[in-house]
Design a protein around this motif. Structure first.
Motif, PDB file in Angstrom:
ATOM      1  N   PRO A   1       0.813  -1.230   0.000  1.00 43.39           N
ATOM      2  CA  PRO A   1       0.000   0.000   0.000  1.00 43.39           C
ATOM      3  C   PRO A   1       0.840   1.272   0.000  1.00 43.39           C
ATOM      4  N   SER A   2       1.965   1.252   0.712  1.00 42.49           N
ATOM      5  CA  SER A   2       2.824   2.440   0.750  1.00 42.49           C
ATOM      6  C   SER A   2       3.455   2.741  -0.602  1.00 42.49           C
ATOM      7  N   ASP A   3       3.572   1.715  -1.462  1.00 41.44           N
ATOM      8  CA  ASP A   3       4.078   1.947  -2.812  1.00 41.44           C
ATOM      9  C   ASP A   3       3.091   2.757  -3.641  1.00 41.44           C
ATOM     10  N   VAL A   4       1.842   2.783  -3.228  1.00 39.06           N
ATOM     11  CA  VAL A   4       0.794   3.522  -3.928  1.00 39.06           C
ATOM     12  C   VAL A   4       0.638   4.911  -3.337  1.00 39.06           C
ATOM     13  N   THR A   5       0.501   4.977  -2.015  1.00 42.80           N
ATOM     14  CA  THR A   5       0.164   6.243  -1.365  1.00 42.80           C
ATOM     15  C   THR A   5       1.371   7.086  -0.999  1.00 42.80           C
ATOM     16  N   GLY A   6       2.509   6.456  -0.727  1.00 42.38           N
ATOM     17  CA  GLY A   6       3.679   7.167  -0.259  1.00 42.38           C
ATOM     18  C   GLY A   6       4.069   6.719   1.138  1.00 42.38           C
ATOM     19  N   VAL A   7       5.198   7.209   1.607  1.00 44.87           N
ATOM     20  CA  VAL A   7       5.719   6.751   2.882  1.00 44.87           C
ATOM     21  C   VAL A   7       6.460   7.889   3.582  1.00 44.87           C
ATOM     22  N   SER A   8       6.453   7.869   4.913  1.00 45.70           N
ATOM     23  CA  SER A   8       7.220   8.839   5.702  1.00 45.70           C
ATOM     24  C   SER A   8       8.597   8.265   5.999  1.00 45.70           C
TER      25      SER A   8
ATOM     26  N   LEU B   1      -6.227   2.281  -2.837  1.00 39.98           N
ATOM     27  CA  LEU B   1      -6.781   3.276  -3.748  1.00 39.98           C
ATOM     28  C   LEU B   1      -8.162   3.769  -3.329  1.00 39.98           C
ATOM     29  N   LEU B   2      -8.822   3.033  -2.422  1.00 38.74           N
ATOM     30  CA  LEU B   2     -10.223   3.329  -2.108  1.00 38.74           C
ATOM     31  C   LEU B   2     -10.415   4.758  -1.601  1.00 38.74           C
ATOM     32  N   GLU B   3      -9.637   5.153  -0.592  1.00 38.98           N
ATOM     33  CA  GLU B   3      -9.812   6.491  -0.032  1.00 38.98           C
ATOM     34  C   GLU B   3      -9.498   7.557  -1.066  1.00 38.98           C
ATOM     35  N   SER B   4      -8.428   7.341  -1.835  1.00 34.54           N
ATOM     36  CA  SER B   4      -8.048   8.357  -2.812  1.00 34.54           C
ATOM     37  C   SER B   4      -9.114   8.518  -3.889  1.00 34.54           C
ATOM     38  N   MET B   5      -9.740   7.423  -4.313  1.00 35.33           N
ATOM     39  CA  MET B   5     -10.753   7.496  -5.365  1.00 35.33           C
ATOM     40  C   MET B   5     -12.029   8.146  -4.863  1.00 35.33           C
TER      41      MET B   5
ATOM     42  N   GLU C   1       9.969  12.911   6.913  1.00 33.99           N
ATOM     43  CA  GLU C   1       9.632  13.596   5.660  1.00 33.99           C
ATOM     44  C   GLU C   1       8.729  12.680   4.825  1.00 33.99           C
ATOM     45  N   PHE C   2       7.616  13.215   4.382  1.00 34.40           N
ATOM     46  CA  PHE C   2       6.688  12.419   3.578  1.00 34.40           C
ATOM     47  C   PHE C   2       7.118  12.446   2.113  1.00 34.40           C
ATOM     48  N   ARG C   3       7.255  11.258   1.564  1.00 36.73           N
ATOM     49  CA  ARG C   3       7.573  11.123   0.143  1.00 36.73           C
ATOM     50  C   ARG C   3       6.339  10.582  -0.573  1.00 36.73           C
ATOM     51  N   PRO C   4       5.669  11.446  -1.349  1.00 36.33           N
ATOM     52  CA  PRO C   4       4.405  11.034  -1.965  1.00 36.33           C
ATOM     53  C   PRO C   4       4.586   9.911  -2.972  1.00 36.33           C
ATOM     54  N   GLY C   5       3.581   9.047  -3.031  1.00 38.71           N
ATOM     55  CA  GLY C   5       3.581   7.969  -3.990  1.00 38.71           C
ATOM     56  C   GLY C   5       2.999   8.416  -5.321  1.00 38.71           C
ATOM     57  N   PRO C   6       2.931   7.518  -6.288  1.00 37.68           N
ATOM     58  CA  PRO C   6       2.451   7.881  -7.631  1.00 37.68           C
ATOM     59  C   PRO C   6       0.984   8.277  -7.669  1.00 37.68           C
ATOM     60  N   VAL C   7       0.241   8.051  -6.575  1.00 36.80           N
ATOM     61  CA  VAL C   7      -1.162   8.441  -6.556  1.00 36.80           C
ATOM     62  C   VAL C   7      -1.313   9.966  -6.518  1.00 36.80           C
TER      63      VAL C   7
ATOM     64  N   VAL D   1      -5.421  11.285   0.753  1.00 35.55           N
ATOM     65  CA  VAL D   1      -4.712  10.111   1.250  1.00 35.55           C
ATOM     66  C   VAL D   1      -4.332  10.370   2.698  1.00 35.55           C
ATOM     67  N   THR D   2      -4.566   9.388   3.561  1.00 34.55           N
ATOM     68  CA  THR D   2      -4.176   9.499   4.965  1.00 34.55           C
ATOM     69  C   THR D   2      -2.992   8.577   5.225  1.00 34.55           C
ATOM     70  N   VAL D   3      -1.874   9.160   5.621  1.00 40.83           N
ATOM     71  CA  VAL D   3      -0.655   8.415   5.937  1.00 40.83           C
ATOM     72  C   VAL D   3      -0.155   8.903   7.284  1.00 40.83           C
ATOM     73  N   ASP D   4       0.095   7.955   8.204  1.00 38.40           N
ATOM     74  CA  ASP D   4       0.578   8.286   9.552  1.00 38.40           C
ATOM     75  C   ASP D   4      -0.341   9.284  10.245  1.00 38.40           C
ATOM     76  N   GLY D   5      -1.638   9.111  10.048  1.00 33.88           N
ATOM     77  CA  GLY D   5      -2.612   9.948  10.736  1.00 33.88           C
ATOM     78  C   GLY D   5      -2.834  11.316  10.137  1.00 33.88           C
ATOM     79  N   GLU D   6      -2.132  11.664   9.075  1.00 31.71           N
ATOM     80  CA  GLU D   6      -2.290  12.977   8.441  1.00 31.71           C
ATOM     81  C   GLU D   6      -2.942  12.808   7.068  1.00 31.71           C
ATOM     82  N   THR D   7      -4.001  13.579   6.826  1.00 34.50           N
ATOM     83  CA  THR D   7      -4.710  13.513   5.554  1.00 34.50           C
ATOM     84  C   THR D   7      -4.149  14.559   4.600  1.00 34.50           C
ATOM     85  N   ARG D   8      -3.766  14.105   3.421  1.00 38.58           N
ATOM     86  CA  ARG D   8      -3.181  14.989   2.420  1.00 38.58           C
ATOM     87  C   ARG D   8      -4.058  15.000   1.181  1.00 38.58           C
TER      88      ARG D   8
END
Length: 331
Positions: free
Chosen positions: A85-92, A129-133, A102-108, A138-145
């Protein structure tokens, strides 16, 4: 929510945008007029698109050509069984020198996300992909971007009976506005394809013909297209027909009605019209509804597809134009 009635100039701009993009897609793929038109209607309705068919018929080529024809940011994800999933949304990532994450955004994080062979990944990764669609965030580590606007997912998948595939759950299929089967080309179109691909890659010749701002203006214009009460009643009758069909175990949801109306408005705008016709609903009913319904056991045993059932429903539902043509447009 109120919408602005589109002007003739705005409608002409939408029709011209669709024409330019259509021309670019046809330089790569021949004989796919219905698939290309449904693709454009989905994009202009701000929906997500699912291209499904056997390998090698042009699903990925159509998705990539669309990304090139629109001068927007494009993210491409090749779905594989080991994709996370982190390969899609990104990772801190922890920055030791600065003692922070530092958040590194994924291809989504792109205007158009091409999700190739989406049903080869595990259900957990598909769900990323569900939340993004749905939420365009996208919510990663509790932060919605928030994701960029416009945001569109163009996914390809192989039929579920192909080796190494995971069927998309109903909740995720429902996030896609349309599902389109590319199909095999006619003999003439296949010969044209051989000529076009002989010695070079036609994708390299696809040039951007519309910007993200152009696309956003077109989407705003589509929202203002008028649908008369008669046309809305016809649309609801078609959707309700799926719920009462003995050939379907699960009918279309109310979300289907909303998305079918949005797609029909886009088709009307592509034709330069400021109002929806029953033909717009009929043309897009199968692409919008078929992947949201589940055929009953007897229908599957008889070899009847969801598309065939929907076409039967369309043949039975009375068309309002036959009763009151003047009631379909404004005024």
């Amino acid at each position: 929510m109120t919408t602005t009635v589109p002007t003739a100039a705005q409608l002409a701009e939408v029709a011209d945008l669709a024409r330019r993009v259509r021309e670019q897609l046809h330089t790569v793929l021949s004989g796919l007029d219905d698939a290309v038109d449904a693709t454009l209607a989905t994009i202009l309705a701000e929906g997500h698109l699912l291209l499904e068919d056997v390998p090698g018929v042009g699903k990925t080529t159509l998705a990539r050509a669309l990304g090139r024809a629109l001068d927007t940011t494009v993210g491409r994800i090749q779905f594989t069984p080991d994709l996370l999933p982190s390969d899609v949304t990104g990772v801190s990532v922890f920055r030791g020198d600065e003692h922070r994450f530092e958040f590194r955004p994924g291809p989504v994080f792109a205007n158009i996300v091409v999700a190739d062979e989406i049903n080869r990944a595990s259900p957990k990764t598909q769900a990323a992909l569900l939340e993004s669609m749905q939420e365009k965030a996208v919510t990663v580590d509790g932060e919605t971007r928030p994701l960029p606007s416009p945001f569109l997912v163009v996914a390809t998948q192989n039929p579920i009976d192909m080796e190494g595939t995971y069927p998309l759950p109903e909740a995720q299929r429902d996030r896609f506005m349309t599902r389109i089967a590319v199909g095999y080309p006619s003999p003439g179109d296949e010969i044209a394809m051989l000529d076009a691909h002989d010695g070079h890659d036609p994708l390299a010749e696809v040039r951007p013909v519309a910007t993200a701002a152009d696309l956003e203006r077109a989407i705003a214009t589509v929202r203002g297209i008028y649908a008369s009460p008669a046309v809305k009643q016809y649309l609801v009758d078609v959707v309700r027909g799926t719920r009462g069909s003995a050939d379907l175990r699960l009918g279309a949801s109310p979300r289907s009605s909303l998305q079918l109306l949005a797609a029909a408005k886009a088709r009307a705008a592509m034709a330069g019209r400021d109002h929806v016709l029953p033909d717009d609903v009929k043309a897009l009913a199968a692409p919008v509804l078929a992947h949201r319904v589940i055929p009953a056991a007897q229908a599957r045993a008889a070899g009847r597809s969801a598309e065939a059932v929907i076409h039967d429903i369309l043949a039975r539902v009375a068309v309002p134009a036959a009763r009151a043509p003047e009631a379909l447009s404004r005024g």
